[in-house]
Scaffold this active site. Structure first.
Site, mmCIF file in Angstrom:
data_model
loop_
_atom_site.group_PDB
_atom_site.id
_atom_site.type_symbol
_atom_site.label_atom_id
_atom_site.label_comp_id
_atom_site.label_asym_id
_atom_site.label_seq_id
_atom_site.Cartn_x
_atom_site.Cartn_y
_atom_site.Cartn_z
ATOM 1 N N CYS A 80 0.839 -1.212 0.000
ATOM 2 C CA CYS A 80 0.000 0.000 0.000
ATOM 3 C C CYS A 80 0.866 1.250 0.000
ATOM 4 C CB CYS A 80 -0.913 -0.074 1.222
ATOM 5 S SG CYS A 80 -1.416 1.498 1.899
ATOM 6 N N CYS A 84 0.540 3.843 2.822
ATOM 7 C CA CYS A 84 1.063 3.388 4.118
ATOM 8 C C CYS A 84 2.519 3.793 4.262
ATOM 9 C CB CYS A 84 0.951 1.867 4.253
ATOM 10 S SG CYS A 84 -0.748 1.272 4.169
#
Lengths: 112, 301
Positions: free
Chosen positions: A31, A34
């Site tokens: 991700c 993130c």
């Protein structure tokens, strides 16, 4: 304080039974947002010793992801006395994140 | 030395295995292997190394293969010139597409078949990386494939033509508060930001649709946990209809058969979904070129 990681096994003991308010960063390796938030969380942890900061790898800890109904990465859950009091979904600037955490701890609202 | 021996050799090297090459060119594996052994006997050296990881040409084999491919290319061009004279189109045209992008093909292929019954058509579903590989190695001639904006990497000898470009829309179960609120407020106001914290049915990895969505979500600061992933458009709709999540699809998919769902336009449009007609260009194959021309018109490019 440094950011430590938790797992399905010790989530209850370290997060739900913590004597300080806790911020848990649900993240995943794939991700991109993130990754943006990693340094932010590290800095906030140093600046806010009154809070405990944990990260949890969503891909390796399905049980905690499911029991907390986490659907997006990253998700930051704030717990106070074992109860979820704030849910922040997605990356955000550090200043906004800090303000939201302070608000959540000062005026907890049950969100979970 | 026979032409078919060269064809067999080229096929085995392209596919890396006798078994797959045999399937591809419609001969038995033993016939294939026998002809290549004969060629090796005649030349007096080994062309192919049969290793545990598959078949690879020896250095001599590789050099020989370069010439063999050139000869095969010339032969096919010679055939094409003759076919032009008699006005007939024959030969083989091998078509491939992803399950996402093949919906318009059956009708278009059937019309081509009626117009050119001498052309042997074949069709195969494959994943996007497989399709690029098949075009690169020459085991497919024509493909329909969504290509993402960041540029699906294609070999230089692959021609590319956009045949469809359409907006993406949000798909929800009927009665989902998300879409009801959008409808109430006059079909607007919804963006992918509103999917924060929602379960999102995601297209399979290695699809252009997935790259497009991954990119769009990352830009607004989050990535949906891909708990439900599928390469089948009908499954996306069924999962959404069953209430397991919302999804984002090209608008034309709404016309497919499937359970009832609600679609909502996004107020900040995502990049459009672009389908390209891809085809090999070398050597010249009249059946393929005619099919590309037919599909270009039939699919509305």
């Amino acid at each position: 304080m440094h950011v430590q990681s938790v797992t399905d096994e010790d989530f209850a003991a370290r997060v739900l039974e913590s004597d300080r308010p806790v911020v848990v960063d649900f993240w995943a390796a794939w991700c991109p947002p993130c990754r943006l938030m990693n340094p932010v969380i590290e800095e906030l942890a140093l600046e806010h010793p009154e809070l405990a900061f944990f990260t949890i790898d969503a891909d390796a800890n399905h049980q905690t992801v499911i029991s907390n109904s986490v659907m997006s990465m990253p998700t930051f859950l704030v717990f106070k006395d074992g109860r979820e009091v704030a849910r922040l979904v997605g990356s955000r600037p550090k200043r906004r994140m800090a303000a939201e955490l302070e608000e959540a701890v000062a005026h907890p609202a049950l969100t979970g | 030395m026979e032409l078919r021996q060269l064809e067999y050799l080229a096929a085995v090297v392209s596919h890396g295995s006798f078994g797959r090459a045999a399937q591809e060119i419609y001969v038995t594996q033993s016939a294939l292997s026998q002809q290549i052994s004969r060629l090796e006997d005649e030349l007096g050296l080994t062309l192919l190394h049969r290793g545990p990881k598959g078949v690879e040409p020896t250095p001599a084999g590789l050099e020989f293969l370069n010439h063999a491919r050139a000869i095969l290319g010339r032969v096919s061009e010679a055939r094409a010139v003759v076919d032009d004279h008699i006005g007939a189109i024959r030969g083989v045209a091998r078509v491939t597409a992803t399950a996402y992008d093949s919906r318009a093909l059956p009708e278009a292929l059937a019309a081509f078949h009626r117009a050119h019954p001498q052309v042997q058509l074949s069709f195969q579903h494959a994943s996007a990386p497989q399709i690029v590989e098949q075009l690169a190695t020459g085991s497919a001639d024509v493909a329909l494939l969504a290509v993402d904006a960041s540029g699906t990497k294609l070999p230089a000898h692959i021609a590319q033509l956009t045949v469809a470009e359409e907006p993406l829309c949000l798909l929800t179960a009927r009665g989902d508060p998300l879409s009801s609120s959008a409808v109430d407020t006059g079909a607007g106001g919804l963006t992918i930001e509103d999917l924060r914290g929602r379960s999102v049915i995601m297209p399979g990895r290695a699809t252009a649709l997935r790259s497009l969505l991954d990119e769009a979500f990352a830009q607004v600061g989050f990535s949906p946990l891909p708990r439900f992933e599928t390469n089948h458009p009908e499954m996306i709709r069924e999962l959404v209809s069953a209430g397991l999540g919302v999804s984002i699809i090209p608008r034309s998919w709404l016309a497919d058969y499937g359970p009832a769902v609600t679609s909502v336009e996004l107020s900040q449009p995502l990049p459009s979904y672009r389908i390209a007609l891809l085809s090999t260009t070398q050597p010249r194959i009249p059946a393929r070129d005619r099919l590309v021309e037919h599909l270009r018109i039939a699919l509305g490019a």
